[in-house]
Structure formats: structure tokens, C-alpha cells
Design a protein around this motif. Structure first.
Motif, short mmCIF file in Angstrom:
data_model
loop_
_atom_site.label_atom_id
_atom_site.label_comp_id
_atom_site.label_asym_id
_atom_site.label_seq_id
_atom_site.Cartn_x
_atom_site.Cartn_y
_atom_site.Cartn_z
N ILE A 47 5.93 6.80 9.73
CA ILE A 47 6.52 6.84 8.40
C ILE A 47 5.43 6.87 7.33
CG2 ILE A 47 7.86 5.49 6.72
CD1 ILE A 47 9.59 4.58 9.17
N ALA A 48 4.36 6.10 7.54
CA ALA A 48 3.25 6.12 6.58
C ALA A 48 2.67 7.53 6.44
CB ALA A 48 2.16 5.13 7.01
N ASP A 49 2.47 8.20 7.56
CA ASP A 49 1.93 9.57 7.52
C ASP A 49 2.92 10.53 6.87
OD1 ASP A 49 -0.41 8.81 8.75
OD2 ASP A 49 0.26 9.30 10.77
N TYR A 50 4.19 10.36 7.21
CA TYR A 50 5.24 11.22 6.66
C TYR A 50 5.30 11.11 5.14
CZ TYR A 50 10.13 12.04 5.20
OH TYR A 50 11.26 12.42 4.52
N LEU A 51 5.21 9.89 4.61
CA LEU A 51 5.29 9.69 3.17
C LEU A 51 4.08 10.29 2.46
CD1 LEU A 51 6.65 6.05 2.97
CD2 LEU A 51 7.89 8.16 2.58
N MET A 52 2.91 10.22 3.10
CA MET A 52 1.70 10.76 2.48
C MET A 52 1.82 12.29 2.34
SD MET A 52 -2.29 10.44 3.71
CE MET A 52 -2.00 11.34 5.26
N LYS A 53 2.48 12.93 3.29
CA LYS A 53 2.53 14.39 3.31
C LYS A 53 3.80 14.98 2.70
CE LYS A 53 -0.20 14.31 7.56
NZ LYS A 53 -0.16 14.41 9.03
N ASN A 69 0.81 -1.22 0.00
CA ASN A 69 0.00 0.00 0.00
C ASN A 69 0.84 1.27 0.00
OD1 ASN A 69 -2.86 -0.86 0.01
ND2 ASN A 69 -2.26 -1.94 1.85
N ILE A 70 1.87 1.33 0.84
CA ILE A 70 2.66 2.57 0.84
C ILE A 70 3.53 2.67 -0.41
CG2 ILE A 70 2.66 2.84 3.36
CD1 ILE A 70 5.70 2.10 3.22
N GLY A 71 3.89 1.50 -0.99
CA GLY A 71 4.68 1.54 -2.22
C GLY A 71 3.91 2.18 -3.36
N LEU A 72 2.63 1.81 -3.50
CA LEU A 72 1.81 2.42 -4.56
C LEU A 72 1.52 3.88 -4.23
CD1 LEU A 72 0.32 2.18 -7.20
CD2 LEU A 72 -1.63 1.18 -5.98
N ALA A 73 1.23 4.14 -2.95
CA ALA A 73 0.98 5.53 -2.53
C ALA A 73 2.20 6.41 -2.80
CB ALA A 73 0.62 5.58 -1.05
N PHE A 74 3.38 5.88 -2.54
CA PHE A 74 4.63 6.62 -2.75
C PHE A 74 4.78 7.01 -4.21
CE2 PHE A 74 9.15 6.81 -3.76
CZ PHE A 74 9.66 7.60 -2.74
N ILE A 91 2.39 7.18 -6.57
CA ILE A 91 1.34 8.13 -6.97
C ILE A 91 1.72 9.54 -6.51
CG2 ILE A 91 -1.08 8.79 -6.74
CD1 ILE A 91 -1.72 5.80 -6.36
N GLN A 92 2.28 9.63 -5.28
CA GLN A 92 2.72 10.93 -4.78
C GLN A 92 3.84 11.49 -5.67
OE1 GLN A 92 1.25 12.67 -2.70
NE2 GLN A 92 2.61 14.08 -1.63
N ASP A 93 4.72 10.62 -6.16
CA ASP A 93 5.75 11.06 -7.11
C ASP A 93 5.12 11.62 -8.38
OD1 ASP A 93 8.13 10.75 -5.78
OD2 ASP A 93 8.87 9.10 -7.01
N ASP A 94 4.09 10.94 -8.87
CA ASP A 94 3.38 11.43 -10.06
C ASP A 94 2.81 12.82 -9.82
OD1 ASP A 94 3.91 9.01 -11.29
OD2 ASP A 94 1.85 8.27 -11.22
N ILE A 95 2.25 13.00 -8.62
CA ILE A 95 1.67 14.30 -8.26
C ILE A 95 2.76 15.37 -8.19
CG2 ILE A 95 0.52 15.58 -6.39
CD1 ILE A 95 -0.94 12.89 -5.73
N LEU A 96 3.86 15.04 -7.52
CA LEU A 96 4.94 16.01 -7.33
C LEU A 96 5.60 16.38 -8.66
CD1 LEU A 96 6.56 14.68 -4.03
CD2 LEU A 96 5.16 16.73 -4.31
N ASP A 97 5.60 15.45 -9.62
CA ASP A 97 6.17 15.78 -10.92
C ASP A 97 5.36 16.89 -11.61
OD1 ASP A 97 8.23 14.86 -13.03
OD2 ASP A 97 6.36 14.97 -14.17
N LEU A 98 4.11 17.03 -11.21
CA LEU A 98 3.26 18.08 -11.77
C LEU A 98 3.31 19.37 -10.95
CD1 LEU A 98 0.01 16.12 -12.74
CD2 LEU A 98 1.73 17.05 -14.29
N VAL A 99 3.31 19.24 -9.63
CA VAL A 99 3.12 20.43 -8.78
C VAL A 99 4.23 20.62 -7.75
CG1 VAL A 99 0.62 20.30 -9.04
CG2 VAL A 99 1.69 19.18 -7.08
#
Length: 315
Positions: free
Chosen positions: A306-312, A232-237, A239-247
């Protein structure tokens, strides 16, 4: 027994304040950096240019996320940090090799990584390829040292080696990488993108957690919880990279944003939009937290943090 002694027995002393997560991350980062400096035996005769190319990328910094997860998972089960460090170093070597190769002209053709020129821009393509090869193979040597030097059972060390070969190889990260390359030719399905994210990025995260569990002697229930948490955190990580590549902020990221668009890569925001992508990161993070909360760990606090940290995260 005096009244004071009775009171002391009835009311255990308060535990020391927990080290803040940012300090914990920094401490693990320092220990891993030290382990990486010492992992090559001094008596080995290694060509200077090869060693320099390997160390150039190893010392480039980064989040050290995968080593952090090895240590945190091990400690969540009461395991030895010292025994986990050779495996933490090993996964950082594998991750670094993958970045060196990923940046090559035949792959993503990137000029910068972590705010520095990519390996092939400094040492040339041939040396960069060989530096990556050397890091990958030396990682297995490092894993074995957890058993040789720190008493991890041969069976558990063998399982770590087997997991690493599986999750870094054709079924895992390398399979995800080639699917990513093929995807550039026209990715039309969200399931295809999930396959890429789960394997190119997610499998090494799963490995890190399960390796920490093996070092600490996790039972099957705990190992399954670590696998679910990592999935779960691997996929979330990613997706967050995809988001950060935009914004994201280029200064914090250490690389140019918009590279996915430039390379015509299809990402989560492309398929489901930016807001829905953010909600998916939150959903996956909550699922990861549930796995840990129900996993029967001695102390699950660090993994939850760590899960919360990675999400934010913003880089």
C-alpha cells in the motif's frame, strides 16, 4: 512413517498465491460499501431526505483508503476482517462528512467531488451540513458494533472511540482544517503547511492504522510502528495530492486541477518545487516502510504494498 510422509513433514506445502493488490483493494471496497449500506438499523425512522443526502456522498466512490488501512493493519497482526469492518465503515463516514463540509461555499466552495456534483449542489446547504453532522455522529455508533457484534474487547473499542474523537476533532482534522482556512490568508512557513497536512489529512490515516491494530490486539511496539507508518504516508499522501493538483489528469482525479492555484493556496511544490516534492514523497514512503519492517508484524506485506501504491498513484 513412510518416506512420502517424511517429505511432506519436512517440506510444508506452498502457500496459495497472494491476491494482487488491486484485487485486494477492490474486495475491501466492496465489503466496506456493503457495511455502509447495512450500518443504519432497519427499524430506525430516519427522514428520507437526510438518508438520501448521506448515501449520495457515501456512494460516490473514492479510494476508500482509510477503510483499507483499517483492514490491512488488522490483518497484518492476524486480526479479524469482520471485526474491523464496522470501524472501517466509521472512518469512511467521518472522512465523507469532512468532504461534504469542506466543499461548502463557506469553505472551499467546490462544485464537483469524485466526478459528481457536490452534496450541497444537489441537496442544498442546510441538508448537506446536516448530512455531514449525521455521518460524523453515526460513525461512533458503528465503532461500538465491533464490540457488540464481533467481540472486540470493551477496552479496545473504548480506545478506538477515544482515538477517533481526538484525531477527528480540534487537535486533529478540524484543527488542520481551520489552519488551512487561515493559511489562505497568507501562509509563509513550510512548518505551517506541514501542520495542516499532518492534521487535516494525516490524522485520519494514523487513526485508521492504529484502529486496525487495536482491533487485532496490537502491543505497544506494533502500535507505535503503525503510528509512525501513518505519520509518514499521511504526509506523503497529501504532498502527492499537491503534486497532482498541478500535473494530474482531471479525468482520473474526478475534479478540476489547479484548484489550489485558483484559491491561492500555498502547497509543497510552491515552497520546494515539483521535483523536490516528488523526492520528499519517496523519502517519506521509505521511512514508512522501515517502520513496518521493524514493527514486529505477523505479515507486513500488504502495508508495504500500500505504501508503494500510494507513492505511485495518479489520482
Amino acid at each position: 512413517m513412510s518416506r512420502f510422509e517424511q517429505k511432506q513433514q519436512a517440506e510444508p506445502a506452498e502457500s496459495a498465491p497472494r491476491q494482487p493488490l488491486n484485487e485486494y483493494i477492490a474486495e475491501i471496497g466492496r465489503l466496506v460499501a456493503q457495511e455502509l449500506e447495512e450500518t443504519m438499523p432497519a427499524e430506525w425512522n430516519v427522514p428520507a431526505n437526510l438518508k438520501e443526502a448521506m448515501n449520495y456522498s457515501l456512494r460516490a466512490g473514492g479510494k476508500r483508503l482509510r477503510p483499507l488501512l483499517v483492514i490491512a493493519a488488522c490483518e497484518a497482526l492476524g486480526g479479524s476482517r469482520e471485526a474491523a469492518l464496522p470501524v472501517a465503515a466509521a472512518i469512511e463516514m467521518v472522512h465523507t462528512y469532512s468532504l461534504i463540509h469542506d466543499d461548502l461555499p463557506a469553505m472551499d466552495n467546490d462544485d464537483y467531488r469524485r466526478g459528481k456534483l457536490t452534496n450541497h449542489k444537489v441537496f442544498g446547504e442546510a441538508a448537506a451540513i446536516l448530512a455531514g453532522d449525521a455521518l460524523l455522529t453515526h460513525a461512533f455508533y458503528s465503532v461500538v458494533q465491533a464490540s457488540r457484534k464481533h467481540g472486540v474487547s470493551a477496552d479496545n473499542a473504548l480506545s478506538v472511540v477515544e482515538d477517533l474523537a481526538e484525531m477527528a476533532g480540534p487537535r486533529g482534522m478540524v484543527g488542520g482544517q481551520i489552519a488551512d482556512m487561515e493559511g489562505e490568508q497568507g501562509l509563509t512557513d513550510l512548518q505551517q503547511l506541514q501542520y495542516i497536512h499532518r492534521h487535516k489529512t494525516g490524522d485520519l490515516i494514523i487513526f485508521s492504522l492504529m484502529a486496525g491494530g487495536r482491533i487485532a490486539g496490537a502491543d505497544s511496539r506494533q502500535q507505535e510502528a503503525l503510528r509512525d507508518f501513518g505519520t509518514n504516508i499521511g504526509l506523503a499522501f497529501q504532498i502527492q495530492d499537491d503534486i497532482l493538483d498541478l500535473v494530474g489528469d482531471e479525468g482520473k482525479l474526478g475534479k478540476k486541477t489547479g484548484s489550489d492555484i485558483k484559491q491561492q493556496k500555498v502547497t509543497y511544490p510552491y515552497f520546494i518545487g515539483l521535483d523536490a516534492s516528488r523526492k520528499e514523497v519517496e523519502r517519506l514512503t521509505e521511512a514508512a516502510r522501515r517502520s513496518v519492517l521493524e514493527g514486529g508484524f505477523q505479515d507486513n506485506t500488504r502495508l508495504l504494498d500500500i505504501a508503494d501504491y500510494l507513492m505511485k498513484r495518479d489520482h
